[in-house]
Design an enzyme around this catalytic site. Structure first.
Site, PDB file in Angstrom:
ATOM      1  N   SER A  80      38.271  -6.612  52.378  1.00  0.00           N
ATOM      2  CA  SER A  80      37.155  -5.711  52.130  1.00  0.00           C
ATOM      3  C   SER A  80      37.517  -4.690  51.060  1.00  0.00           C
ATOM      4  O   SER A  80      38.639  -4.181  51.016  1.00  0.00           O
ATOM      5  CB  SER A  80      36.782  -4.964  53.413  1.00  0.00           C
ATOM      6  OG  SER A  80      35.789  -3.984  53.148  1.00  0.00           O
ATOM      7  N   GLU A 108      44.149  -7.690  33.858  1.00  0.00           N
ATOM      8  CA  GLU A 108      45.068  -8.790  33.565  1.00  0.00           C
ATOM      9  C   GLU A 108      45.910  -9.134  34.792  1.00  0.00           C
ATOM     10  O   GLU A 108      46.090 -10.317  35.124  1.00  0.00           O
ATOM     11  CB  GLU A 108      45.973  -8.404  32.401  1.00  0.00           C
ATOM     12  CG  GLU A 108      46.985  -9.468  32.037  1.00  0.00           C
ATOM     13  CD  GLU A 108      47.926  -9.022  30.927  1.00  0.00           C
ATOM     14  OE1 GLU A 108      48.255  -9.869  30.096  1.00  0.00           O
ATOM     15  OE2 GLU A 108      48.333  -7.837  30.908  1.00  0.00           O
ATOM     16  N   ARG A 128      45.111  -3.837  31.586  1.00  0.00           N
ATOM     17  CA  ARG A 128      46.316  -4.367  32.225  1.00  0.00           C
ATOM     18  C   ARG A 128      46.101  -4.584  33.717  1.00  0.00           C
ATOM     19  O   ARG A 128      46.642  -5.519  34.306  1.00  0.00           O
ATOM     20  CB  ARG A 128      47.522  -3.455  31.996  1.00  0.00           C
ATOM     21  CG  ARG A 128      47.979  -3.428  30.548  1.00  0.00           C
ATOM     22  CD  ARG A 128      48.467  -4.811  30.109  1.00  0.00           C
ATOM     23  NE  ARG A 128      48.786  -4.810  28.706  1.00  0.00           N
ATOM     24  CZ  ARG A 128      48.184  -5.564  27.787  1.00  0.00           C
ATOM     25  NH1 ARG A 128      47.238  -6.408  28.128  1.00  0.00           N
ATOM     26  NH2 ARG A 128      48.522  -5.501  26.528  1.00  0.00           N
TER      27      ARG A 128
END
Length: 159
Positions: free
Chosen positions: A127, A104, A101
């Site tokens: 960074s 995703e 997730r």
């Protein structure tokens, strides 16, 4: 007769970071400690400490010794915790629902965040080395929310 700890020679392999991580996790659970308590014991941020103990960052000699003292782990684990890691994730871990997730979310929102970073800061990147990450719980009527803060220094491209 007193038992003598086996002597580690120069030809003895160093414990792999993944094996050290498994020993840390087991000892932490068996001692009933939270990741936050372990981090507090060495005076380091909880997300960084957890990542380091799972093999993603090297620890200082003092940090490794402190964790091993707290968890009852030996010098072989401390030696492994001090080593420079090969960073990244095992592809099998990416299938874990929580990790997936997060991947995703970055897949869906990453391009928009990239555009917004460029619009706000210019040509550059955030960074992940000069970086902090924090996690918090925020109460919400529909169910508590997970708040993850990524805090990275902006690095501009210089030509």
């Amino acid at each position: 007769m007193t038992a003598v700890a086996p002597r580690v020679g120069v030809t003895t392999p160093i414990l792999p970071k993944s094996d050290a991580a498994e020993l840390v996790v087991a000892a932490r659970i068996r001692r009933g400690l939270t990741w936050a308590q372990v981090a507090e014991s060495i005076g380091a941020p909880v997300v960084w400490t957890t990542a380091a103990l799972l093999g993603q960052h090297p620890m200082t000699a003092e940090q490794a010794a402190g964790v091993c003292d707290l968890l009852g782990l030996d010098d072989a684990v401390a030696e492994s915790l001090r080593r420079q890691p090969s960073r990244g994730s095992d592809p099998a871990r990416l299938a874990d629902p929580t990790v997936y997730r997060l991947v995703e979310a970055v897949s869906v929102y990453g391009p928009a965040l990239k555009e917004l970073i460029h619009e706000e800061f210019g040509d550059g990147i955030m960074s992940a080395i000069n970086f902090r990450v924090d996690i918090a719980r925020r109460p919400h009527p529909d169910g508590d929310r997970v708040v993850i803060t990524l805090d990275g220094k902006f690095l501009d491209y210089r030509w």
